[in-house]
Motif scaffolding. Sequence first.
Motif, PDB file in Angstrom:
ATOM      1  N   VAL A   1       0.932  -1.231   0.123  1.00  0.00           N
ATOM      2  CA  VAL A   1       0.006   0.148   0.074  1.00  0.00           C
ATOM      3  C   VAL A   1       1.092   1.255  -0.001  1.00  0.00           C
ATOM      4  O   VAL A   1       2.186   1.225   0.605  1.00  0.00           O
ATOM      5  N   GLN A   2       0.505   2.256  -0.678  1.00  0.00           N
ATOM      6  CA  GLN A   2       1.202   3.524  -0.720  1.00  0.00           C
ATOM      7  C   GLN A   2       0.334   4.506  -0.281  1.00  0.00           C
ATOM      8  O   GLN A   2      -1.071   4.707  -0.579  1.00  0.00           O
ATOM      9  N   LEU A   3       0.900   5.460   0.318  1.00  0.00           N
ATOM     10  CA  LEU A   3       0.204   6.724   0.679  1.00  0.00           C
ATOM     11  C   LEU A   3       0.950   8.045   0.464  1.00  0.00           C
ATOM     12  O   LEU A   3       2.424   8.149   0.644  1.00  0.00           O
ATOM     13  N   LYS A   4       0.358   9.212   0.021  1.00  0.00           N
ATOM     14  CA  LYS A   4       1.018  10.525   0.030  1.00  0.00           C
ATOM     15  C   LYS A   4      -0.032  11.366   0.896  1.00  0.00           C
ATOM     16  O   LYS A   4      -1.135  11.477   0.873  1.00  0.00           O
ATOM     17  N   ALA A   5       0.690  11.857   1.877  1.00  0.00           N
ATOM     18  CA  ALA A   5       0.212  12.521   3.078  1.00  0.00           C
ATOM     19  C   ALA A   5       0.663  13.655   3.201  1.00  0.00           C
ATOM     20  O   ALA A   5       2.038  14.037   2.612  1.00  0.00           O
ATOM     21  N   SER A   6      -0.209  14.737   3.536  1.00  0.00           N
ATOM     22  CA  SER A   6       0.417  16.050   3.657  1.00  0.00           C
ATOM     23  C   SER A   6      -0.311  16.841   4.913  1.00  0.00           C
ATOM     24  O   SER A   6      -1.318  16.320   5.224  1.00  0.00           O
ATOM     25  N   TRP A   7       0.581  17.454   5.679  1.00  0.00           N
ATOM     26  CA  TRP A   7       0.016  17.941   6.940  1.00  0.00           C
ATOM     27  C   TRP A   7       0.522  19.520   7.088  1.00  0.00           C
ATOM     28  O   TRP A   7       1.702  19.709   6.708  1.00  0.00           O
ATOM     29  N   LEU A   8      -0.201  20.276   7.890  1.00  0.00           N
ATOM     30  CA  LEU A   8       0.341  21.369   8.439  1.00  0.00           C
ATOM     31  C   LEU A   8       0.610  21.333   9.915  1.00  0.00           C
ATOM     32  O   LEU A   8       0.055  21.045  10.715  1.00  0.00           O
ATOM     33  N   VAL A   9       2.181  21.727   9.889  1.00  0.00           N
ATOM     34  CA  VAL A   9       2.475  21.494  11.767  1.00  0.00           C
ATOM     35  C   VAL A   9       2.824  22.724  12.100  1.00  0.00           C
ATOM     36  O   VAL A   9       3.799  23.681  11.475  1.00  0.00           O
ATOM     37  N   CYS A  10       2.450  23.275  13.455  1.00  0.00           N
ATOM     38  CA  CYS A  10       2.578  24.673  13.719  1.00  0.00           C
ATOM     39  C   CYS A  10       2.936  24.710  15.245  1.00  0.00           C
ATOM     40  O   CYS A  10       2.924  23.681  16.036  1.00  0.00           O
ATOM     41  N   ARG A  11       3.695  25.352  15.468  1.00  0.00           N
ATOM     42  CA  ARG A  11       4.118  25.930  16.769  1.00  0.00           C
ATOM     43  C   ARG A  11       3.647  27.274  17.040  1.00  0.00           C
ATOM     44  O   ARG A  11       2.306  27.469  17.584  1.00  0.00           O
ATOM     45  N   VAL A  12       4.341  28.308  16.838  1.00  0.00           N
ATOM     46  CA  VAL A  12       3.987  29.805  16.608  1.00  0.00           C
ATOM     47  C   VAL A  12       4.100  29.706  15.014  1.00  0.00           C
ATOM     48  O   VAL A  12       3.165  30.234  14.392  1.00  0.00           O
TER      49      VAL A  12
END
Length: 712
Positions: A123-134
């Motif tokens: 199985v293959q996955l293309k994932a995107s996410w937004l990671v925040c601190r400030v």
Amino acid sequence: MDTPASSSSGAGSYVVTTPRVRAELVANAPDGIVPGKSIELGLLIEHQPQWHTYWKNPGDSGLPTQLDWQLPPGWDAAEIAWPTPHPIRIGNLVNYGYEGKVLLPVKVQIPTTFAADSTSATVQLKASWLVCRVECIPEEGSFSLAIPAKSSTGMYAADFAAAHAQEPVALQGESSATVEGSKLQLRISGLPAALQNQSLQVLPESANTLHHAMEAGKDFTQQWDGAVWTATVPLSDARGDTPAELPLVLTTTDRTAAGNAVAWRTVAPISGQWQAAAVAQVSPELAAALAKNAEQQGAAPAAPPAASGSLWLALLGGLVGGLILNLMPCVFPILAIKVLGFAGHGNQLREQRMAGLAYTAGVVLSFLALGGLLLALRATGEQLGWGFQLQSPLVVALLATLFTVIGLNLAGLFEFGHFVPSSLAGKQASNPLTNAFLSGVLAVAIASPCTAPFMGASMGLAISMPAAQALLIFAALGIGMALPYLLASWVPAVVRWLPRPGAWMDTFRRAMAFPMFATVVWLVWVLGQQSGIDGAATLLALLVLLAALIWALTLQGRTRWVLSILLIAGGAYLISATGKNLSNPAPQIASAAQPNARWQPWSAALVAETTAAGRPVFVDFTAAWCVTCQYNKRTTLSNPEVLQAFDGKQVTLLRADWTRQDPAITAALNQLGRSGVPVYVLYAPGKAPVVLSEVLSVQEVVDAVQALPTQG
């Protein structure tokens, strides 16, 4: 038998690590892959301290994590079974997201047609996410996982169980929502008896419906009417049209479990119509937070074009950087010989000026071509930076060959006109503009990797600009490089200042061969860093054969052709037997981390791990083909005072070697607003990275390190 799923040799790995998160594609198939049944897949995200990613409704800002699956034929992936998020308050904003470790599970149905005799499925996955601190940083990863078909895959069963325990439980009671002006009256039944008289939190699944930063007792009131929970909640200032129903998640403020659950989900039909906001605008609080992010990152917002002030500074940086390129040992001989050539032209001012324009055209057009190629490749998704051409061993070998030929020509071993038919030689002599143009192209070919000094910020800004503005910066770099020759060709006083023609000019020309040979030594060393000692030896052998061939072609009669044929045959045999050494990667033994070594190989994960442990990190982004990098390495970074300062503050020293193309290093440079090397960065725990000058001084490094807090 419980067998962990293994990584695939296909596109991607099952783990992607950045300085902020570790993301892993995991599976839960306790019975293996059974046709007609289901398994679970999931993205397991482990955040560095103070960083977070987002829920399906991110709140006042942010973006939800996206999963794009590539599954075997017939496999059907459901939506993410989102665990209940935590409200994350940042100033006057409230976001919904996850900190620490979170698993986003997905149920996958296996078709009855799945081959029962299969040994595994990928199985293959293309994932995107937004990671925040400030600050907030968009990230993505490509994952691949091979799942055994016949054995149990359950090493992450506990993580899947924990994620399901955090899922909201569907309520069986009735729910309603009534619009009253800018507020919504909620009435919900069916909640567990253990929750009665407790305060609840309301998490809307739909964006732009409720006001996220609601304050209890002020714009958010709640009470219990027996077993029915009622509340008055404010609507969002950026609300859209009224939906038919509103999905909500209710949870306790302290996440106390009641009835084996921590949250409950209901869908409330909406009675009435609220007035939609005229324009869904960014809230003032969010705008202020984004401005603060941009200020802390030291970068302009990505979407709008660069401010005119930034563009002018970048153009000035390109002009100055181009002027400095003329001092490089591979460029200076070409410039000096071309300028001294004016002394032999007498008063032919028109010819001088035309040659100056032709040389300038060759330089500027070459920089525009390189810049356009870089921008085009980046637009297709290639992770490249300025200097990318010298990350190819074959390009390095070709440049070494070219400069060997030029050096032999300057040394007087041969003249180009002797190797071409007399008709072509006549055309060359009658068309000096072509020679001037090609001289400009030649100067750019080798000078381009050394544009980082005084140019790092300008190049980083150029790549983030619209194409037209970016190409202006590349043109400014070319104009700066061509400017000395152009001025010499157009200002008669320069020609009058030059010495009179004489035998010294032939001596000077032959002397200029040695900087060219020095450049060849450097290029062979660069190739040795890329392809190892065998690659460097192969290139040296080919260069010796080339020099012998050129010498043979200067002979007369039959000897000339016999020797030439023998040398060409020897070169062809050498290329066929050992040519692969030129492109083979160098052995990685030297790059392995040594426990007692002062400098360790760079990785984004190591930077994050070290700073999370409270220790500062200094990173040297370098490349073997970068002359300035090598100068700084052997002077400033080897200075005893600098090393003593590093030791006094217990600074971890990492070296990011960009000699060969490395997407991870390219991405790190892009985040710092740079597109080439050298780049020197000091990371301190809890603080924004400090980017030092490209041409380092001892005092600059010592001052930056001494400003760090003393380690306990």
